[in-house]
Write a protein that holds these residues in place. Structure first.
Motif, PDB file in Angstrom:
ATOM      1  N   GLU A   1      47.799  44.858  38.641  1.00  0.00           N
ATOM      2  CA  GLU A   1      46.449  44.901  38.063  1.00  0.00           C
ATOM      3  C   GLU A   1      46.504  45.054  36.543  1.00  0.00           C
ATOM      4  OE1 GLU A   1      42.548  47.775  37.999  1.00  0.00           O
ATOM      5  OE2 GLU A   1      43.793  47.835  39.809  1.00  0.00           O
ATOM      6  N   GLU A   2      47.396  45.905  36.055  1.00  0.00           N
ATOM      7  CA  GLU A   2      47.521  46.090  34.609  1.00  0.00           C
ATOM      8  C   GLU A   2      47.997  44.801  33.929  1.00  0.00           C
ATOM      9  OE1 GLU A   2      46.713  48.539  32.663  1.00  0.00           O
ATOM     10  OE2 GLU A   2      46.253  50.136  34.103  1.00  0.00           O
ATOM     11  N   LEU A   3      48.948  44.100  34.537  1.00  0.00           N
ATOM     12  CA  LEU A   3      49.401  42.824  33.977  1.00  0.00           C
ATOM     13  C   LEU A   3      48.268  41.804  33.946  1.00  0.00           C
ATOM     14  CD1 LEU A   3      52.880  42.470  35.748  1.00  0.00           C
ATOM     15  CD2 LEU A   3      52.460  43.200  33.393  1.00  0.00           C
ATOM     16  N   ALA A   4      47.470  41.776  35.010  1.00  0.00           N
ATOM     17  CA  ALA A   4      46.372  40.812  35.099  1.00  0.00           C
ATOM     18  C   ALA A   4      45.321  41.055  34.032  1.00  0.00           C
ATOM     19  CB  ALA A   4      45.728  40.870  36.484  1.00  0.00           C
ATOM     20  N   GLY A   5      45.198  42.300  33.564  1.00  0.00           N
ATOM     21  CA  GLY A   5      44.239  42.588  32.508  1.00  0.00           C
ATOM     22  C   GLY A   5      44.572  41.916  31.198  1.00  0.00           C
ATOM     23  N   ARG A   6      45.824  41.491  31.037  1.00  0.00           N
ATOM     24  CA  ARG A   6      46.216  40.750  29.832  1.00  0.00           C
ATOM     25  C   ARG A   6      46.400  39.261  30.124  1.00  0.00           C
ATOM     26  NH1 ARG A   6      44.413  44.507  28.265  1.00  0.00           N
ATOM     27  NH2 ARG A   6      45.186  46.089  26.807  1.00  0.00           N
ATOM     28  N   TRP A   7      46.917  38.952  31.310  1.00  0.00           N
ATOM     29  CA  TRP A   7      47.161  37.543  31.645  1.00  0.00           C
ATOM     30  C   TRP A   7      47.232  37.425  33.159  1.00  0.00           C
ATOM     31  CZ3 TRP A   7      51.795  34.346  29.296  1.00  0.00           C
ATOM     32  CH2 TRP A   7      51.644  32.991  29.649  1.00  0.00           C
ATOM     33  N   VAL A   8      46.152  36.975  33.753  1.00  0.00           N
ATOM     34  CA  VAL A   8      46.096  36.945  35.210  1.00  0.00           C
ATOM     35  C   VAL A   8      47.064  35.909  35.777  1.00  0.00           C
ATOM     36  CG1 VAL A   8      44.230  35.255  35.486  1.00  0.00           C
ATOM     37  CG2 VAL A   8      44.482  37.099  37.157  1.00  0.00           C
ATOM     38  N   GLY A   9      47.318  34.844  35.038  1.00  0.00           N
ATOM     39  CA  GLY A   9      48.276  33.847  35.507  1.00  0.00           C
ATOM     40  C   GLY A   9      49.682  34.412  35.605  1.00  0.00           C
ATOM     41  N   ALA A  10      50.076  35.210  34.621  1.00  0.00           N
ATOM     42  CA  ALA A  10      51.400  35.828  34.658  1.00  0.00           C
ATOM     43  C   ALA A  10      51.488  36.841  35.786  1.00  0.00           C
ATOM     44  CB  ALA A  10      51.703  36.491  33.316  1.00  0.00           C
ATOM     45  N   ALA A  11      50.425  37.625  35.982  1.00  0.00           N
ATOM     46  CA  ALA A  11      50.415  38.592  37.081  1.00  0.00           C
ATOM     47  C   ALA A  11      50.527  37.878  38.420  1.00  0.00           C
ATOM     48  CB  ALA A  11      49.144  39.431  37.031  1.00  0.00           C
ATOM     49  N   GLY A  12      49.802  36.770  38.569  1.00  0.00           N
ATOM     50  CA  GLY A  12      49.898  36.001  39.800  1.00  0.00           C
ATOM     51  C   GLY A  12      51.293  35.437  40.013  1.00  0.00           C
ATOM     52  N   ALA A  13      51.950  35.028  38.926  1.00  0.00           N
ATOM     53  CA  ALA A  13      53.311  34.519  39.033  1.00  0.00           C
ATOM     54  C   ALA A  13      54.272  35.605  39.493  1.00  0.00           C
ATOM     55  CB  ALA A  13      53.761  33.958  37.680  1.00  0.00           C
ATOM     56  N   VAL A  14      54.078  36.816  38.985  1.00  0.00           N
ATOM     57  CA  VAL A  14      54.900  37.946  39.422  1.00  0.00           C
ATOM     58  C   VAL A  14      54.696  38.189  40.916  1.00  0.00           C
ATOM     59  CG1 VAL A  14      55.220  40.444  39.211  1.00  0.00           C
ATOM     60  CG2 VAL A  14      54.985  39.029  37.161  1.00  0.00           C
ATOM     61  N   ASP A  15      53.441  38.124  41.360  1.00  0.00           N
ATOM     62  CA  ASP A  15      53.165  38.384  42.769  1.00  0.00           C
ATOM     63  C   ASP A  15      53.746  37.298  43.662  1.00  0.00           C
ATOM     64  OD1 ASP A  15      51.950  40.079  44.753  1.00  0.00           O
ATOM     65  OD2 ASP A  15      50.471  38.492  45.064  1.00  0.00           O
ATOM     66  N   VAL A  16      53.647  36.048  43.242  1.00  0.00           N
ATOM     67  CA  VAL A  16      54.244  34.958  44.022  1.00  0.00           C
ATOM     68  C   VAL A  16      55.741  35.184  44.181  1.00  0.00           C
ATOM     69  CG1 VAL A  16      54.886  32.514  43.896  1.00  0.00           C
ATOM     70  CG2 VAL A  16      52.507  33.203  43.533  1.00  0.00           C
ATOM     71  N   HIS A  17      56.405  35.530  43.094  1.00  0.00           N
ATOM     72  CA  HIS A  17      57.839  35.789  43.162  1.00  0.00           C
ATOM     73  C   HIS A  17      58.127  36.960  44.106  1.00  0.00           C
ATOM     74  CE1 HIS A  17      61.984  36.474  41.942  1.00  0.00           C
ATOM     75  NE2 HIS A  17      61.662  37.730  41.700  1.00  0.00           N
ATOM     76  N   THR A  18      57.335  38.010  44.006  1.00  0.00           N
ATOM     77  CA  THR A  18      57.531  39.179  44.865  1.00  0.00           C
ATOM     78  C   THR A  18      57.361  38.809  46.336  1.00  0.00           C
ATOM     79  OG1 THR A  18      56.731  40.619  43.092  1.00  0.00           O
ATOM     80  CG2 THR A  18      56.733  41.539  45.315  1.00  0.00           C
ATOM     81  N   LEU A  19      56.368  37.969  46.632  1.00  0.00           N
ATOM     82  CA  LEU A  19      56.157  37.514  48.001  1.00  0.00           C
ATOM     83  C   LEU A  19      57.302  36.629  48.481  1.00  0.00           C
ATOM     84  CD1 LEU A  19      52.355  36.631  47.767  1.00  0.00           C
ATOM     85  CD2 LEU A  19      53.348  38.603  48.937  1.00  0.00           C
TER      86      LEU A  19
END
Length: 375
Positions: free
Chosen positions: A77-95
């Protein structure tokens, strides 16, 4: 008005502080240029690894952060507050790491997880197939068994990190029955793997989402994760965890937009902004309830399926309200609210059709389980 988070440990509080510093230092300066030019943020995962923000919900034995999911999602959530695309990329990798981490053998974990979790390797997976929507049991991509292992054949859509990932977690049919799906760890590039053009989007352009065509990619037998024909439960597990990731990203996006609007309004528009803040707090509470259930080993499918659309709706409403409050200055580097609104709209469009919230079909929940092979 940063979120006053209720976290389980002092270490988690330090992690959130480190995440905010990382987001301000590494994400905020790059987001506008990368999204405008559809430029992939090379080195992002290596930087996350150096900052200790990679592989957070996985065991420290393999280089992960050893954090509960409720903490990992708040980092997201904190990452998404600056760049939601990057946060989503982190989550995809984690999944993409989840099947190997939770269902791989000890040998598979030792071989692949360290590189996956330290930021060296980037992982991707497909959201769906052209006809399947969000229901993993409708998969038709095939992994045909051979003497040398498996051959992957079929088409997928919504492949995150398409053409950029070092590995792909793939769910493919390995038998004739509806539940006969297996999980395989495939390479991110191969002479018999083709990617289409990135999906058109007015936002989230830096992280490519494409179609993929597996035209006879050969996989060794040890790339089977879990038991053959018992991968559907893993697929639903990834689906549920993915819903929580989207909910956290949407909540962070909504929070960031409202923080800008509240500061800009300086006391005006108090009632409407307070209502939107209440919706964001509710979205956060719902996804955290699901995460805590997951951490406790309880069923959380229903809660995850509720959290995702509620959080995305909160993001759409919050960014829309922030647009109205800021008016003509809403699309600047100082006040990037118009970008937030485009990103929220993209999350809304990408919401998968609702799949059953009760998990895999009954014939995949007969008690046979998905014990790790040799693990």
């Amino acid at each position: 008005m940063p979120v006053d988070r209720l976290l389980p440990t002092d270490e988690a509080h330090d992690l959130i502080a480190r995440t905010r510093a990382f987001a301000d230092r590494e994400l905020a300066p790059r987001v506008t240029e990368c999204e405008l030019e559809a430029r992939y943020p090379t080195g992002l995962f290596a930087a996350l690894g150096r900052a200790g923000l990679s592989g957070l919900p996985y065991p420290t034995r393999y280089g992960g952060g050893g954090q509960p999911y409720e903490v990992y999602l708040q980092v997201l959530e904190e990452l998404a507050g600056r760049w939601v695309g990057a946060a989503g990329a982190v989550d995809v990798h984690t999944l993409a790491c989840l099947p190997t981490a939770r269902h791989g053998t000890d040998a598979q974990r030792e071989q692949w997880l360290p590189g996956m979790l330290d930021g060296t390797l980037t992982g991707g997976y497909a959201r769906a197939e052209p006809h399947a929507g969000a229901d993993p049991s409708a998969i038709t991509c095939r992994a045909e068994r051979t003497r040398a292992g498996y051959v992957l054949l079929g088409t997928q859509v919504g492949v995150a990190h398409g053409g950029r990932a070092h590995f792909q977690t793939v769910f493919a049919r390995t038998g004739p029955g509806r539940p006969d799906v297996s999980c395989l760890l495939a390479p991110g590039a191969d002479e018999y793997l083709y990617f289409g053009a990135p999906e058109e989007s007015t936002a989230l352009r830096a992280m490519p989402t494409t179609g993929a065509y597996w035209d006879g990619v050969h996989l060794e037998p040890e790339r089977l994760i879990g038991r053959r024909n018992e991968g559907l439960r893993i697929a639903f597990e990834v689906l549920d965890a993915g819903r929580l990731g989207v909910a956290a990203c949407a909540t962070g996006l909504a929070q960031a937009a409202l923080e800008i609007a509240v500061d800009f309004a300086a006391g005006r528009e108090h009632r409407l902004l307070a209502e939107r803040l209440g919706a964001v707090e509710s979205a956060r509470a719902i996804y955290l309830d699901a995460a805590r259930r997951r951490d406790a080993g309880l069923s959380y499918s229903r809660q995850a399926s509720v959290a995702e659309p509620i959080a995305v709706a909160a993001a759409v409403e919050a960014t829309g309200e922030a647009l109205r409050v800021l008016g003509p200055v809403a699309d600047t580097d100082e006040f990037p609210v118009a970008r937030y609104a485009r990103e929220a709209a993209t999350l809304h469009r990408r919401l998968a059709p609702t799949a059953p919230a009760t998990g895999p079909p009954k014939d995949c929940r007969d008690g046979s389980g998905l014990a790790a092979v040799g693990g």
